[in-house]
Design an enzyme around this catalytic site. Structure first.
Site, PDB file in Angstrom:
ATOM      1  CB  VAL A   1      -0.896   0.042   1.262  1.00 18.38           C
ATOM      2  CG1 VAL A   1      -1.827   1.248   1.223  1.00 18.38           C
ATOM      3  CG2 VAL A   1      -1.697  -1.232   1.405  1.00 18.38           C
TER       4      VAL A   1
ATOM      5  CD  GLU B   1      -0.729  -3.770  -9.840  1.00 11.97           C
ATOM      6  OE1 GLU B   1      -0.544  -4.995  -9.793  1.00 11.97           O
ATOM      7  OE2 GLU B   1      -0.097  -2.966  -9.113  1.00 11.97           O
TER       8      GLU B   1
ATOM      9  CG  ASP C   1      -3.769  -2.366  -7.630  1.00 13.48           C
ATOM     10  OD1 ASP C   1      -3.341  -3.469  -7.237  1.00 13.48           O
ATOM     11  OD2 ASP C   1      -3.114  -1.298  -7.523  1.00 13.48           O
TER      12      ASP C   1
ATOM     13  CE  LYS D   1      -2.038  -0.207  -4.369  1.00 14.37           C
ATOM     14  NZ  LYS D   1      -1.713   0.905  -5.222  1.00 14.37           N
TER      15      LYS D   1
ATOM     16  N   GLY E   1       5.518   3.835  -8.884  1.00 11.71           N
ATOM     17  CA  GLY E   1       6.772   4.140  -9.575  1.00 11.71           C
ATOM     18  C   GLY E   1       7.845   3.184  -9.080  1.00 11.71           C
TER      19      GLY E   1
END
Ligand code: ADP
Ligand code: ASP
Ligand code: MG
Length: 820
Positions: A609, A667, A678, A682, A798
């Site tokens: 996360v 992703e 996604d 999280k 990133g």
């Protein structure tokens, strides 16, 4: 005066003999030298086999032939290189020796036994021949030689095979020889003579002792032991390749090294040179310029917390137990008297805490002999049940750590015993020694070498080590390798060694237990033929007894995530950026945590996360310190934060998604981002972290995608079809903007753990209003943080930040290794 002893390993062939004579020639230019020689390597062993076989009336022709040939070949080769070498004279001497040997053997054969005096005479023939050959070489180079006959000069005790020398009387005898100052002195090692001038031996490896005795008798300035290694190492360098050379050690440490098994020195070598404070240097015949190891009274301090590790195998334990606790003292003293009277040594002894039994540890070869001695000594006690039947346990080993630096004593003991526990080594007895600087333990002799290698690494390697196995070398994995590569040197200064031992993608596994060079991992993996399997990685732990193995999962693979329990169970820490394990059903979720707890390994997933943001750790700290959630709202997707930011400035959805993908924000399949799944994962991870029992299907998701996108698995098709949604989103954004708001995809958790992922319009007063361009923001409204929430904000996607998050997890796996 300098005494130089050359061992069998330094005299194994003609080249070695000539090389040794060159070393002697160099030394004699500066000072007088006394040379002590062993038999060429292997000769004493051969002679021993010849005797033992003859006792059993076995044929020994081939052994005699081999041994004779060692000398004749040696002689032939020396004769080819050394001018004026008295070949014929020496050859005749050797042939005579072998005729005599055959006569002795004949006698042994007839008798079916070999008296110790004959045994001694035969066993040292190699030393005597070595001296004849060296004398021949040096004389042909025009040096004057005095040969000391050790039988006439080194007055020794009567024990034919393990004699001890009387230094004072031997010194007086040597003085009488009146050796000219310019002469090179030669003496055969291993040999002495008793009062009757009968030949006696100093025990196997005894030439070192001969050198020490000669040094004492001639009051030499130095005693040099020349062998085939650079000196004394922290462990036998032939067994443990990481062993480190010790520059200086004390006499006491040298005694303990040799007594507890470092074959490089005979155990009795040190006493004579210690008595006369003669420095001793261990040198390498094959690298004469290397300084070697100096043994002296006050060695310089080293940075090592201990000096070394030694082991003695083929040890047996006698356990003598009495039913009557009061007589243990008398029994103990009788055991020692009986055994030492028979000139057998006890290596170690321990007494049980209940004081009713004593254990003695001896060489296995002496079992029968000692058993006889003890049974004779205690016949009555055994018969009358004062003593229990004597128990004997074989195949033990004594493992010792030598020269523990006082400053580190507690820490080293802790690390040592922790290492033993990790290696499942069962300790049979423990003893702390002499100076208090040595600990010896008795253990079973199974696979000892591998275990010693590991213990050596644990005690000598850098304080903190991680053996890393990385699976997944896409954007995050390869960035992590790059970051480690850049930091490796700096961390090493801080005693942190991050060793990448394995790199894998879904097809191949490249392993290098010494550490994969990080400038070439790409090529190496490409060239690799080894197919990937997790089992192959797990098996390495068993094979190499790794100290702190870490598995890093940088894939999105569900199958792999379902094997974490097994990986933890096999002794690896697990670090993962893969969310699949933490979003699996609660049963598996709990299983992983239980496994980590049970096997005392870490399961770290900070990057699940908020990428590198310290989210998980912060929540864990808050919950552990008693905080409770009131409400959570957050932008948890770096890709959607970027995409919504772009929408705001008029970029169509499909183009914004492509840009996010190109920047490594999405992703592998952007479908997972846009579907909201996604973010839901999280939210689920956060909710579970806060203690709510939630499953993925409990989360209500507002997807960006209509149902018609559900079955598109191909990334290209998906990206293409996305264009259809461009007008819809452009409109939605415009509608929000008309009321001064922006669109955000927000994850929420309420007080009772209800979770939701929804597209929301937020105004400028909302902390999430400004979150775009890949940033994440997590707002926790809690018992401690209200009415102003705790907000964590920063890039949430990133490669760089995610890899840095994994790197930080990696450093957390080091914290439990006890530092020195
Ligand atoms: P030599 O024939 O010269 O007497 P040895 O074989 O008796 O030689 O002794 C040298 C050997 O001792 C080395 O080759 C090495 O394998 C062994 N050894 C055992 N422990 C150590 C240690 N701690 N440091 C150096 N050598 C050791
Ligand atoms: N040659 C003898 C042995 O092998 C003595 C020695 O080398 O020190 O034990
Ligand atoms: Mg030796």
């Amino acid at each position: 005066m300098r005494i130089m002893k050359f061992g069998g390993t330094s005299l194994k062939d003609a080249t070695c003999f000539l090389h040794v004579s060159d070393i002697i020639e160099k030394k004699i230019k500066n000072e007088q030298v006394g040379i002590v020689l062993s038999a060429p390597s292997g000769v004493t062993n051969n002679l021993k086999i010849i005797i033992d076989k003859s006792i059993n009336k076995k044929n020994i022709d081939s052994e005699i032939h081999t041994t004779k040939n060692i000398f004749l070949t040696l002689l032939d080769h020396i004769n080819q290189s050394q001018l004026n070498f008295p070949y014929n004279i020496i050859k005749q001497k050797i042939l005579d020796k072998f005729i005599e040997l055959k006569k002795n053997i004949h006698g042994i054969n007839l008798l079916g036994q070999c008296p110790d005096n004959i045994y001694a005479k035969i066993l040292c023939q190699g030393e005597i021949i070595s001296v004849s050959i060296m004398k021949g070489i040096l004389q042909s180079r025009n040096y004057s030689i005095t040969v000391i006959n050790p039988v006439d000069t080194l007055l020794s005790t009567n024990n034919y095979l393990e004699a001890t020398v009387n230094i004072i009387k031997s010194t007086a005898r040597i003085k009488k020889i009146q050796i000219p100052k310019k002469n090179i002195i030669l003496m055969a090692g291993f040999i002495g003579g008793n009062e009757n001038k009968e030949l006696v031996l100093f025990g196997r490896n005894g030439s070192d002792y001969s050198a020490a005795i000669l040094s004492a008798c001639l009051q030499a300035n130095y005693c040099e032991i020349w062998t085939d290694v650079n000196g004394i190492y922290t462990c036998d360098p032939r067994q443990v390749s990481d062993a480190k050379l010790l520059k200086e050690i004390s006499y006491q440490e040298a005694i303990e090294f040799s007594y507890f098994g470092a074959k490089v020195l005979h155990p009795r070598t040190i006493a004579p040179i210690l008595q006369f404070k003669i420095p001793c240097i261990i040198k390498n015949t094959f690298q004469p310029n290397n300084e070697g190891t100096l043994i002296c009274s006050k060695p310089k301090k080293t940075e090592h917390p201990i000096k070394g590790i030694t082991y003695l195998n083929n040890i047996a334990m006698f356990c003598i137990t009495t039913y009557n606790m009061h007589c243990i003292k008398t029994i103990t003293s009788r055991i020692f008297t009986a055994i030492t009277r028979n000139k057998v040594s006890i290596i170690l002894n321990t007494q049980s805490p209940t004081e009713n039994s004593i254990n003695i540890f001896v060489l296995q070869q002496n079992i029968l002999f000692i058993q006889n001695i003890l049974e004779k000594e205690f016949t009555l006690e055994l018969k009358n049940k004062i003593l229990k039947k004597i128990k004997i346990i074989k195949e033990l080993a004594i493992l010792s750590i030598i020269g523990i630096n006082k400053q580190y004593r507690l820490n080293i003991s802790a690390r040592f015993f922790l290492a033993l526990a990790n290696l499942s080594i069962n300790t049979i007895a423990i003893s702390q020694f002499l100076s208090n600087n040595t600990i010896s333990i008795v253990i079973e002799d199974k696979h000892l070498i591998n275990k010693i290698k590991t213990i050596h690494r644990i005690l000598f390697d850098t304080k903190y080590i991680a053996e890393i196995f990385l699976i997944g070398v896409g954007g995050i994995g390869s960035t992590l390798l790059q970051q480690i590569s850049l930091q490796q040197k700096k961390l090493q200064i801080k005693d942190i060694n991050l060793k990448i031992c394995g790199i894998a993608n879904s097809k191949k596994l490249h392993v290098n237990m010494k550490g994969i060079p990080l400038n070439k991992w790409h090529e190496n993996l490409k060239k690799e033929n080894n197919t990937f399997s997790l089992k192959k990685i797990i098996d390495l732990q068993k094979k190499y007894h790794l100290i702190n193995p870490v598995l890093i999962d940088c894939t999105a693979d569900e199958k792999l995530a379902y094997q974490y329990v097994d990986v933890l169970n096999k002794g690896f820490h697990v670090i993962t950026s893969n969310k699949k394990a933490n979003t699996a059903d609660l049963i598996y979720y709990k299983k992983i945590r239980l496994a980590a707890l049970k096997y005392k390994k870490k399961f770290l997933y900070e990057t699940n996360v908020g990428a590198g943001l310290p989210v998980i750790e912060t929540i864990q700290n808050l919950i552990n310190s008693g905080d409770e959630l009131i409400h959570f709202r957050g932008i948890l997707s770096g890709s959607l934060s970027f995409i919504f930011g772009q929408l705001e400035i008029g970029v169509p959805l499909s183009q914004a998604t492509q840009e996010a993908k190109d920047m490594g924000f999405t992703e592998p399949n952007p479908h997972d981002d846009l579907s909201g799944i996604d973010v839901a994962r999280k939210v689920l991870i956060l909710a579970r972290e806060m203690g709510y029992s939630v499953e993925l299907q409990d989360i209500k998701i507002d997807s960006l995608l209509p149902v018609s996108f559900n079955n598109i698995t191909d990334v290209n098709n998906f990206m293409h079809k996305l264009k259809e949604l461009d007008p819809l989103f452009t409109n939605k954004v415009k509608k929000a903007q008309n009321t001064g708001k922006v669109l955000r995809l927000i994850g929420t958790i309420n007080k009772i753990g209800k979770c939701q992922v929804k597209i929301d319009e937020v105004d400028e007063n909302d902390p999430l209003y400004k979150i775009k361009n890949g940033e994440n923001a997590l707002a926790f409204y809690s018992k401690y943080y209200q009415p102003i929430p705790l907000v964590l904000r920063g890039y949430g996607a990133g490669n760089n930040v995610t890899a840095a998050g994994i790197f930080s997890d990696l450093l957390h796996t080091l914290s439990e290794q006890s530092g020195v």
